[in-house]
Design an enzyme around this catalytic site. Structure first.
Site, PDB file in Angstrom:
ATOM      1  N   HIS A  72      -2.391  -3.236   4.650  1.00 60.13           N
ATOM      2  CA  HIS A  72      -1.622  -2.333   5.532  1.00 60.13           C
ATOM      3  C   HIS A  72      -2.283  -2.296   6.907  1.00 60.13           C
ATOM      4  O   HIS A  72      -3.091  -1.426   7.204  1.00 60.13           O
ATOM      5  CB  HIS A  72      -1.482  -0.929   4.931  1.00 60.13           C
ATOM      6  N   ASP A 106       0.282   5.485  -1.087  1.00 60.71           N
ATOM      7  CA  ASP A 106      -0.710   6.486  -1.460  1.00 60.71           C
ATOM      8  C   ASP A 106      -0.141   7.595  -2.329  1.00 60.71           C
ATOM      9  O   ASP A 106      -0.699   8.702  -2.365  1.00 60.71           O
ATOM     10  CB  ASP A 106      -1.337   7.086  -0.197  1.00 60.71           C
ATOM     11  N   HIS A 126     -13.381   1.687   3.485  1.00 60.37           N
ATOM     12  CA  HIS A 126     -12.347   2.561   4.026  1.00 60.37           C
ATOM     13  C   HIS A 126     -12.780   2.902   5.452  1.00 60.37           C
ATOM     14  O   HIS A 126     -13.132   1.991   6.214  1.00 60.37           O
ATOM     15  CB  HIS A 126     -12.120   3.788   3.135  1.00 60.37           C
ATOM     16  N   ASP A 146       2.299   2.075   3.780  1.00 59.69           N
ATOM     17  CA  ASP A 146       1.363   3.205   3.786  1.00 59.69           C
ATOM     18  C   ASP A 146       2.098   4.532   3.646  1.00 59.69           C
ATOM     19  O   ASP A 146       1.714   5.544   4.247  1.00 59.69           O
ATOM     20  CB  ASP A 146       0.477   3.207   5.029  1.00 59.69           C
ATOM     21  N   GLU A 166      -9.041   1.254  -2.685  1.00 62.03           N
ATOM     22  CA  GLU A 166      -9.131   1.322  -1.225  1.00 62.03           C
ATOM     23  C   GLU A 166     -10.521   1.790  -0.806  1.00 62.03           C
ATOM     24  O   GLU A 166     -10.752   2.957  -0.544  1.00 62.03           O
ATOM     25  CB  GLU A 166      -8.063   2.260  -0.659  1.00 62.03           C
ATOM     26  N   HIS A 214       0.832  -1.210   0.000  1.00 65.14           N
ATOM     27  CA  HIS A 214       0.000   0.000   0.000  1.00 65.14           C
ATOM     28  C   HIS A 214       0.860   1.250   0.000  1.00 65.14           C
ATOM     29  O   HIS A 214       1.605   1.505   0.941  1.00 65.14           O
ATOM     30  CB  HIS A 214      -0.904   0.012   1.232  1.00 65.14           C
ATOM     31  N   HIS A 256      -8.807  -2.079   7.091  1.00 64.85           N
ATOM     32  CA  HIS A 256      -9.864  -1.067   7.292  1.00 64.85           C
ATOM     33  C   HIS A 256     -11.206  -1.648   7.709  1.00 64.85           C
ATOM     34  O   HIS A 256     -12.065  -0.891   8.166  1.00 64.85           O
ATOM     35  CB  HIS A 256     -10.075  -0.197   6.045  1.00 64.85           C
TER      36      HIS A 256
END
Length: 408
Positions: free
Chosen positions: A213, A24, A151, A344, A124, A22, A192
């Site tokens: 993650h 971003d 999420h 992350d 995600e 993961h 999540h």
């Protein structure tokens, strides 16, 4: 750190580079650059991720998160997700000597052999599907290889770890979505989601799952972490938990500090922190101009009273050793074949000491090597486990939908 550990880690990364769960970067580029992908070859110190630091970190494959806010109406979220997917394709096209789109485990291995970083897509949040099997299948055809079921907010069909219970895990629609993900070869990602959702998905899935993650709840009782009871289910499923570096998940002390900071904001009567989902550039529009609408949020001055509080109450730092403790705990409970890494990066504002950006993976691996991890142990962690999960999902898919065109 011993010289022997450094040599061992170099051997591991040469044979099995890090396959991270993961990152971003796409949304960080949307906020900071209007989704422009320029400047990453020369270094972007304003980001956690750029090409030189990916190389230093030994990253050989990356799930790029195509995250969009779960506060968006679902049809709008689906459009924004397509824009994020486009950002990854443009990123790879801009740096073809360093990056390559990958759809399958074999593609990842070819990228390793060619010295390029395999780039995969991870949606995600199930809100991006807009409850549409057609949208799910369209994402799969574009190369999406995992979908995180929620999420931070529930969907109508699945409960999030950070929302109030809604359907008790998964409802019939949620189970049908899991079945469709299995059928098309897209991994079910359980980061999540609430533990009830994790257990329901593990009961429903016919393929291995991923936690892209997350960390270990036994070491920090944070709702985003995975309990030992769920970790114990991974061997029968074949799935992998990719341990994350997020300080709030690794350290109870940091999580408590964040709660105290928010309480101080409330005591001072400061407005709640808000942000608006950044729009994408319109046709012919300068990305820098679009980015300027949002970068003001990143540079806004801090209230003097809150600044004085943070000076008196500095954020605790998380150490490499604490991250390694989570990795070792997951190995002890789930087993060596069911662990990986999901940093992350560019998804949080601050990362642990010596793991501040994507160049830091060798530091963690050397810590584990100094604790007695073997080459086989480390290679399982860096990439072999995730490659196996990806391959098994492909083999169990009854209608795989990822592109089959030859890769450049």
């Amino acid at each position: 750190m011993s010289d022997t550990a450094a040599d061992l880690v170099a051997q591991v990364l040469a044979a099995t580079p890090v396959f991270d769960g993961h990152n971003d970067l796409p949304v960080a580029l949307r906020f900071r650059s209007g989704s422009s992908v320029e400047g990453l070859a020369d270094g972007r110190p304003d980001l956690h991720t750029d090409l030189p630091r990916l190389r230093t970190g030994g990253v050989g494959a990356q799930f790029w998160s195509v995250y969009v806010s779960s506060k968006l109406p679902e049809p709008e979220a689906a459009v924004s997700t397509l824009e994020q997917i486009d950002a990854v394709y443009r990123l790879v096209a801009r740096y073809p000597d360093a990056l390559r789109i990958a759809y399958t485990a074999a593609d990842v291995e070819r990228s390793f052999a060619d010295g390029r970083i395999a780039s995969l897509l991870g949606v995600e949040g199930g809100h991006s599907l807009a409850e549409s099997p057609g949208v799910l299948r369209s994402f799969a055809r574009l190369g999406v290889r995992y979908v995180t079921l929620t999420h931070n907010d529930n969907t109508s069909w699945a409960d999030s770890a950070t929302d109030e219970p809604g359907v008790g895990g998964l409802n019939d629609t949620g189970r049908a979505i899991v079945a469709e993900l299995n059928r098309t070869g897209v991994l079910v990602d359980l980061s999540h989601v609430a533990e009830s959702t994790q257990r329901a998905a593990l009961a429903a899935t016919a393929s291995p799952v991923l936690f892209s993650h997350s960390s270990a709840r036994a070491l920090n009782d944070h709702p985003r972490n995975v309990s030992d009871g769920v970790l114990e289910l991974l061997p029968d499923n074949g799935g992998v938990v990719q341990l994350t570096f997020v300080p709030y998940f690794v350290s109870a002390e940091v999580a408590e500090w964040a709660e105290e900071l928010e309480a101080e904001r409330e005591r001072l009567g400061l407005p709640a922190r808000t942000w608006t989902w950044p729009r994408a550039p319109r046709p012919g529009e300068d990305p820098a101009q679009v980015a300027s609408e949002h970068t003001a949020l990143l540079t806004a001055p801090v209230d003097d009273r809150l600044r004085r509080w943070t000076e008196a109450h500095p954020r605790p730092e998380v150490t490499v050793a604490q991250v390694a403790d989570h990795v070792e705990h997951a190995r002890e409970v789930a087993g060596r074949d069911h662990i990986g890494l999901g940093g992350d990066y560019d998804g949080v504002d601050h990362q642990p000491t010596r793991l501040a950006d994507v160049s830091g993976y060798p530091v963690l691996l050397r810590e584990l090597a100094d604790r007695g991890w073997s080459r086989a142990d480390l290679e399982a962690l860096t990439g072999r486990n995730v490659l196996r999960v990806l391959r098994e999902a492909e083999e169990r898919a009854t209608e795989p939908l990822w592109p089959t065109a030859p890769l450049r």
